[in-house]
Motif scaffolding. Sequence first.
Motif, short mmCIF file in Angstrom:
data_model
loop_
_atom_site.label_atom_id
_atom_site.label_comp_id
_atom_site.label_asym_id
_atom_site.label_seq_id
_atom_site.Cartn_x
_atom_site.Cartn_y
_atom_site.Cartn_z
N VAL A 1 0.82 -1.22 0.00
CA VAL A 1 0.00 0.00 0.00
C VAL A 1 0.86 1.27 0.00
CG1 VAL A 1 -1.90 -1.15 1.18
CG2 VAL A 1 -0.12 -0.02 2.52
N PHE A 2 2.14 1.18 0.30
CA PHE A 2 2.99 2.36 0.36
C PHE A 2 3.66 2.69 -0.97
CE2 PHE A 2 2.95 0.62 4.67
CZ PHE A 2 2.54 1.73 5.39
N GLY A 3 3.43 1.86 -1.97
CA GLY A 3 4.13 2.07 -3.24
C GLY A 3 3.80 3.39 -3.89
N ASP A 4 2.53 3.76 -3.91
CA ASP A 4 2.11 5.02 -4.55
C ASP A 4 1.67 6.07 -3.54
OD1 ASP A 4 2.53 3.80 -7.02
OD2 ASP A 4 0.50 2.95 -7.01
N LYS A 5 2.04 5.88 -2.29
CA LYS A 5 1.60 6.80 -1.25
C LYS A 5 2.44 8.08 -1.28
CE LYS A 5 -1.12 7.11 2.46
NZ LYS A 5 -2.55 6.89 2.46
N LYS A 6 1.82 9.20 -1.56
CA LYS A 6 2.56 10.46 -1.65
C LYS A 6 2.91 10.96 -0.24
CE LYS A 6 0.48 11.94 -6.00
NZ LYS A 6 -0.28 12.98 -6.70
N GLY A 7 4.04 11.60 -0.16
CA GLY A 7 4.45 12.18 1.10
C GLY A 7 5.25 11.24 1.98
N TYR A 8 5.47 9.99 1.51
CA TYR A 8 6.26 9.04 2.28
C TYR A 8 7.58 8.78 1.58
CZ TYR A 8 2.36 8.01 5.35
OH TYR A 8 1.36 8.11 6.27
N ALA A 9 8.58 8.44 2.39
CA ALA A 9 9.90 8.17 1.83
C ALA A 9 9.87 6.90 0.99
CB ALA A 9 10.91 8.01 2.96
N GLU A 10 10.81 6.81 0.11
CA GLU A 10 10.95 5.60 -0.71
C GLU A 10 11.39 4.44 0.18
OE1 GLU A 10 13.74 3.85 -4.30
OE2 GLU A 10 13.84 5.98 -3.76
N ILE A 11 10.72 3.29 0.03
CA ILE A 11 10.99 2.13 0.88
C ILE A 11 11.85 1.12 0.11
CG2 ILE A 11 9.95 0.18 2.08
CD1 ILE A 11 7.49 1.88 2.51
N ARG A 12 12.90 0.68 0.76
CA ARG A 12 13.70 -0.43 0.23
C ARG A 12 13.55 -1.60 1.21
NH1 ARG A 12 19.06 3.09 -1.01
NH2 ARG A 12 18.86 3.26 1.26
N LEU A 13 12.78 -2.59 0.79
CA LEU A 13 12.48 -3.74 1.66
C LEU A 13 13.63 -4.75 1.61
CD1 LEU A 13 10.55 -5.33 3.48
CD2 LEU A 13 9.53 -6.29 1.39
N ILE A 14 14.11 -5.11 2.79
CA ILE A 14 15.15 -6.15 2.91
C ILE A 14 14.53 -7.29 3.72
CG2 ILE A 14 17.46 -6.68 3.76
CD1 ILE A 14 18.05 -3.67 3.63
N SER A 15 14.35 -8.40 3.06
CA SER A 15 13.70 -9.56 3.69
C SER A 15 14.78 -10.55 4.14
CB SER A 15 12.73 -10.23 2.71
OG SER A 15 12.16 -11.36 3.30
N ASP A 16 14.80 -10.84 5.43
CA ASP A 16 15.78 -11.79 5.99
C ASP A 16 15.02 -12.79 6.87
OD1 ASP A 16 18.04 -13.08 6.81
OD2 ASP A 16 18.74 -11.50 8.16
N LEU A 17 14.27 -13.66 6.22
CA LEU A 17 13.35 -14.56 6.92
C LEU A 17 13.97 -15.94 7.06
CD1 LEU A 17 10.05 -13.55 5.07
CD2 LEU A 17 10.98 -12.61 7.21
N LEU A 18 14.49 -16.24 8.24
CA LEU A 18 15.00 -17.59 8.50
C LEU A 18 13.85 -18.54 8.83
CD1 LEU A 18 18.19 -16.79 10.61
CD2 LEU A 18 17.99 -17.17 8.15
N GLN A 19 12.81 -18.02 9.48
CA GLN A 19 11.58 -18.78 9.72
C GLN A 19 10.56 -18.31 8.69
OE1 GLN A 19 10.87 -21.29 11.61
NE2 GLN A 19 8.67 -21.34 11.24
N ARG A 20 10.19 -19.17 7.76
CA ARG A 20 9.42 -18.75 6.59
C ARG A 20 7.92 -18.65 6.86
NH1 ARG A 20 12.39 -16.45 2.95
NH2 ARG A 20 10.67 -16.83 1.48
N SER A 21 7.43 -19.29 7.90
CA SER A 21 5.98 -19.29 8.12
C SER A 21 5.68 -19.16 9.61
CB SER A 21 5.35 -20.57 7.56
OG SER A 21 5.85 -21.70 8.26
N VAL A 22 4.41 -18.83 9.90
CA VAL A 22 3.96 -18.69 11.28
C VAL A 22 2.50 -19.10 11.36
CG1 VAL A 22 3.34 -16.26 10.94
CG2 VAL A 22 3.80 -17.12 13.26
N ASN A 23 2.14 -19.78 12.45
CA ASN A 23 0.76 -20.23 12.66
C ASN A 23 0.00 -19.13 13.42
OD1 ASN A 23 -1.52 -21.83 12.75
ND2 ASN A 23 -0.84 -22.97 14.55
N PHE A 24 -0.50 -18.17 12.66
CA PHE A 24 -1.18 -17.02 13.26
C PHE A 24 -1.99 -16.33 12.17
CE2 PHE A 24 -1.45 -12.84 15.39
CZ PHE A 24 -1.78 -13.26 16.67
N PRO A 25 -3.13 -15.72 12.54
CA PRO A 25 -3.94 -15.05 11.51
C PRO A 25 -3.15 -13.98 10.77
CG PRO A 25 -5.21 -15.31 13.53
CD PRO A 25 -3.82 -15.73 13.85
N ALA A 26 -3.21 -14.00 9.44
CA ALA A 26 -2.42 -13.08 8.62
C ALA A 26 -2.87 -11.63 8.81
CB ALA A 26 -2.54 -13.48 7.15
N ARG A 27 -4.18 -11.41 9.02
CA ARG A 27 -4.69 -10.05 9.06
C ARG A 27 -4.08 -9.23 10.19
NH1 ARG A 27 -5.57 -6.75 5.71
NH2 ARG A 27 -6.39 -8.54 4.56
#
Length: 498
Positions: free
Chosen positions: A367-393
């Motif tokens: 949702v932040f891709g086209d959001k005006k007024g926010y800094a440019e985001i560079r996402l760095i994903s470092d996921l050693l645990q790939r999944s979690v048993n919890f509601p996604a929302r």
Amino acid sequence: MNRINKHLEIAKLESELKELKKVLKCIDDLVFKVDKSGTVLDCWTNRAQDLFYDIDYIMNRPIEEMFDKEFRDKIIEVITKTIAQNRSFEISYDSPRPGPGGQSFLMRTKNLDPQEGIVLLMVTNTTLETQLLDRVRENQEKFHQAFHNSSVGMALLDEHMVVIEHNSELLSMLRPSFEGEIRGIGFLDFLLPPQREQVEDQISGIEQGRPGRIREEVILNSDTGTWCSLSISPVLGRGAKVLYYVCHLKDLSPQKANEEKLLAQRSLLESINFDLQVKIRQLETFSQVLSHDLRSPLANNHMLAEQIKDLSGSPEANVLADMLLANNRRFSRRFEQLTGFLESLGQDDYQFKENDLETILQEALGVFGDKKGYAEIRLISDLLQRSVNFPARYLISLFRYAVKKFLVGRSSPVDIRVTSTLQNGSVMIGVHCAGSAKVGESGAQFSRPVDQVRQQELEDMAVDLYIARGQVRSYGGNVRFLDEGPERNSMVINIPLG
């Protein structure tokens, strides 16, 4: 006449000799005729293969020339004792000569002529009998070890169900009701009356010829009332007559304790499920109240505020009306968020299941891709645990709130680094932001209107944050926000594996 008698006597002796040879041929033993010095005077055998030497070599040869000192001394000693005491002896020995598999023999002596010192040595090959006896002893030892060292209670019963033998495990299961020796006690005395009657009925069936094996769950007649799995197998002889019973008793106390725990847990789950159903119905009612009973007052407040502005010309009245409208809008937003949450609870995103963290991240930060007024985001994903048993929302709400909070006041490109690891039975998720805050020419941050807008956006997410954080905590986890300086902020989520 004498001559005729002599011929008849000779014929009779020859006939007796033939009969004697026939008898000797029927004997499997080795028969040696020896004198007191151990010299072989004669030999008869029907099993020449058992001889250590040819018969021609044995005849008129002393034993000391055929065997080593230890063996020949043993033979000479038994010959001497036979002559001296005028009685028979017997000795068992292994073959004095090495051979494949080894052989065993039994020697019996007979004083044939005490005056002349003549002795008969009758040697029987007992190799097969010895091997069978060794096998029986080995099997008996194995049975003894298995019987007495078994982890289950075992007993050997006679045909009247009286204990003949038992192991220590059975005795420990019967304590303290039965102490000391229990041999000679009827096994059925160890059972409580209801189980005793069931076993007696089945025993009667076996005694009447019905083949079978008894398997029952019984309670031992002990102070603790130990639950056991009982197995009784009959050992039958000729004519299907019962000779013995072999009894096995396995302690079922741990299993019964687990069953009781499961029943208690099931009862607790049923109670919890009932409470949840009640709460769900309450939430449904609450949702209906919000949707129908509060929506109209909100709309009426808005119309009333507009009318106040139109009818009153004083600046103070306009200010109060504007404040009323602002509060009404804020309340409306909270209302819409709350009703939206209640209406969405049945959706898949709110269910407890295994969710992919990478997918959650992409949806949360997209949702932040086209959001005006926010800094440019560079996402760095470092996921050693790939999944979690919890509601996604709830995770999506937490990620969005954290990023929006970290980006307020920043204009230069910032790094959002998301980590996940497995630590001490929990999934640790970290959202870390690094980047310089935007500074104007005078060194101040963004102008006030922009800050107010961004702060308003964070306030609009307060309900989502409150609900998501509450769900994590109710699951046994935690959510923490860490300020590590003006250029670095973090959010750490701890979710138990469950």
